[in-house]
Enzyme design. Structure first.
Site, PDB file in Angstrom:
ATOM      1  N   SER A  61       0.830  -1.192   0.000  1.00 31.68           N
ATOM      2  CA  SER A  61       0.000   0.000   0.000  1.00 31.68           C
ATOM      3  C   SER A  61       0.872   1.253   0.000  1.00 31.68           C
ATOM      4  O   SER A  61       2.086   1.164   0.055  1.00 31.68           O
ATOM      5  CB  SER A  61      -0.919   0.001   1.214  1.00 31.68           C
ATOM      6  OG  SER A  61      -0.155   0.232   2.382  1.00 31.68           O
ATOM      7  N   LYS A  62       0.209   2.385  -0.037  1.00 27.86           N
ATOM      8  CA  LYS A  62       0.939   3.660  -0.187  1.00 27.86           C
ATOM      9  C   LYS A  62       2.059   3.828   0.810  1.00 27.86           C
ATOM     10  O   LYS A  62       3.084   4.398   0.509  1.00 27.86           O
ATOM     11  CB  LYS A  62       0.002   4.869  -0.046  1.00 27.86           C
ATOM     12  CG  LYS A  62      -1.248   4.799  -0.852  1.00 27.86           C
ATOM     13  CD  LYS A  62      -2.443   4.454   0.022  1.00 27.86           C
ATOM     14  CE  LYS A  62      -3.093   3.166  -0.443  1.00 27.86           C
ATOM     15  NZ  LYS A  62      -3.846   2.403   0.481  1.00 27.86           N
TER      16      LYS A  62
END
Length: 490
Positions: free
Chosen positions: A263-264
RNA sequence: GGUCCCAUCGUCUAGUGGCCUAGGAUAUCGGCCUCUCACGCCGGAGACACGGGUUCGAACCCCGUUGGGACUACCA
């Protein structure tokens, strides 16, 4: 008891296998990539798209792009554009589409009506708040937070604030015969009556995918294994629709270094961010395809080899961790393999002074880039490294200048300027001879002793491509000019 | 919590019962090459999660344990 259940499932599984043996193998293979436009195309999505693309190409089939934009709150046009751009950059062309789910609402409605008419679906007016309360109560009582079926047999018709729910079988089990993971059994008692159509008339994901995949003739659904638990519901919908099942292949997730879903917070997620960081699409593709798939010990694949060898049978079952270091190595590899001519326009966008870059003749640029290829891991690095070739006056690294541009270099530099200035044939070979035979022998200096000061004079840095190639590319005038300017520092 | 999935060097992986004293790649360490930095080449270290079975024989099959992940919405 348990054994009986297993056996039952297995027999059921065999039955299903034989039921849908041939169509998928005989007919043209059709795959699809259905991103939801709620953000950019990320690493995981790109790999899923790639597997679908490769599978279709390998079998001479069709690859469809479909935009799943039924989440009206989160879907944006910018995201659609971003995804399309990324697909293009990665050179994954689609044969059909992009289809947009929001333009197919009438199709879904038709199927909803069929399901309601056949009794497989029903209207429900339970409010979200009420549902939430009941779920919480069930949890508190130690029960599963499933829909309790309150509206199942109320015979409600369409109306405001009413959703359509799918009526699931109360008992029995569904088997997902996954091409990658093998058979997976789900008991219907674990499932509940999911919403097919929201109160605003828009279908939910689980229903829209099935209708789309059925109407678009998808033969192979290759997607992330975060969808495994959705699949039994979808299979049940296929059956309620009287449609034949596609082959399902669930690809394991890509994890971050901490082994949780990528994820980010793990850094760059977007495909296009890699373009901006100076990566070549070939490198990303090659990296991504090897994440979860392999072909013996081979690491480097051309696009043609990928199409030739790709197979679902060689997709692994376990999740893989994204490793930026290996991607970097592949990028360096592809930078080395590329021709300077194809690199030139790409490097240009990473150069600080684009005008100076554009002003140089193409052959000059090609030769300069060639010297940088073995020492650049990204186009960003190359864009920075090429600077000394372009500027009028190089900027000296202070430490380098202090260490190497010293008074004792005055005499060697003077001789060098004299010799280079008098050279008839200005090429690498003669240059090297000037350095070695004349300066080194004549003045009793090691080549290394003179090379670094000259390097600093010409590039401003202690690290650069080979001295003689630089001199050759820069040309006599520029070299003499830089040498003289450096002497001012002595 | 429940359901489902997964488990070979730090990482990506080869391996489908004997070819395995487990192969390749990357990263790492050492050396060579050398005008610097790279590239390249050579070499080192480094893994079958654990415990039970099955078998003449298990990284490979079965069971359990542990660990990790996904899902559990009128998101997709």
């Amino acid at each position: 008891m348990e054994l009986c259940y297993r056996l039952g499932c297995f027999i059921f599984y065999l039955k299903q296998c034989s039921q849908r043996r041939s169509p998928a193998f005989m007919d043209k293979i059709i795959t699809r990539f259905p991103p939801s436009p709620t953000g950019y195309l990320h690493i995981g999505g790109a790999r899923t798209a790639l597997f679908n693309w490769l599978f279709a190409r390998h079998h001479g089939g069709k690859f469809i792009l479909r935009i799943e934009d039924t989440d009206r709150v989160r879907s944006t046009d910018e995201s659609i554009k971003a995804i399309l751009d990324a697909m293009e950059w990665l050179d994954m062309g689609w044969d059909e589409g992009p289809h947009y789910q929001m333009q197919r609402l009438d199709v879904y409605r038709e199927y909803i009506d069929r399901l309601v008419a056949s009794g497989r679906a029903y209207y429900c007016d339970c409010s979200p708040e009420d549902l939430e309360k009941r779920r919480a109560a069930a949890m508190a009582a130690g029960l599963k937070p499933k829909y309790d079926g309150r509206c199942r047999d109320r015979g409600l018709g369409p109306g405001p604030n009413r959703v359509v729910r799918f009526r699931l079988p109360d008992s029995g089990a569904t088997v997902l015969n996954d091409v990658i993971k093998g058979p997976i059994f789900f008991e219907h008692s674990e499932l509940d009556d999911l919403v097919l159509q929201r109160s605003d008339g828009i279908p939910t994901y689980n229903f829209a995918v099935v209708v789309d995949d059925v109407t678009m003739g998808i033969t192979h659904v290759i997607r992330g294994d975060d969808h495994v638990n959705n699949t039994p519901r979808q299979i049940l919908i296929y059956e309620a629709l009287g449609a034949s099942l596609p082959q399902f292949g669930h690809v394991p997730m890509i994890l971050g270094p901490d082994k949780t879903r990528l994820s980010k917070r793990h850094g760059a997620m977007s495909v296009m961010a890699y373009k901006d960081m100076g990566y070549l699409p070939e490198a990303l593709i090659n990296y991504l395809v090897r994440l979860g798939w392999s072909h013996g010990d081979q690491e480097i694949f051309t696009r043609a080899e990928l199409i030739e060898h790709f197979s679902l049978a060689n997709v692994g079952k376990s999740p893989s961790v994204f490793d930026p270091e290996k991607l970097l190595w592949l990028n360096a590899h592809y930078i080395k393999e590329s021709s300077p001519e194809t690199l030139a326009p790409l490097v240009e966008s990473f150069v600080e002074d684009r005008a100076a870059f554009a002003a140089k003749p193409a052959p000059f640029l090609s030769k300069a880039i060639e010297t940088l290829q073995p020492r650049s891991h990204t186009l960003v690095e190359m864009g920075a490294a090429i600077k000394f070739y372009l500027v009028e006056d190089v900027a000296y690294d202070p430490a380098a200048a202090k260490k190497f541009l010293t008074p004792e270099m005055r005499e060697p530099f003077r001789r060098l300027i004299e010799m280079i200035g008098g050279l008839e044939m200005f090429n690498e070979e003669n240059l090297e001879r000037v350095f070695r035979q004349v300066v080194v022998e004549e003045m009793g200096l090691k080549l290394g002793k003179i090379a670094q000061p000259v390097r600093v004079a010409l590039t401003g840095s202690t690290m650069s491509p080979g001295l003689f190639e630089i001199i050759d590319i820069l040309g006599k005038d520029a070299v003499l000019k830089r040498l003289r300017r450096a002497m001012e520092n002595f």
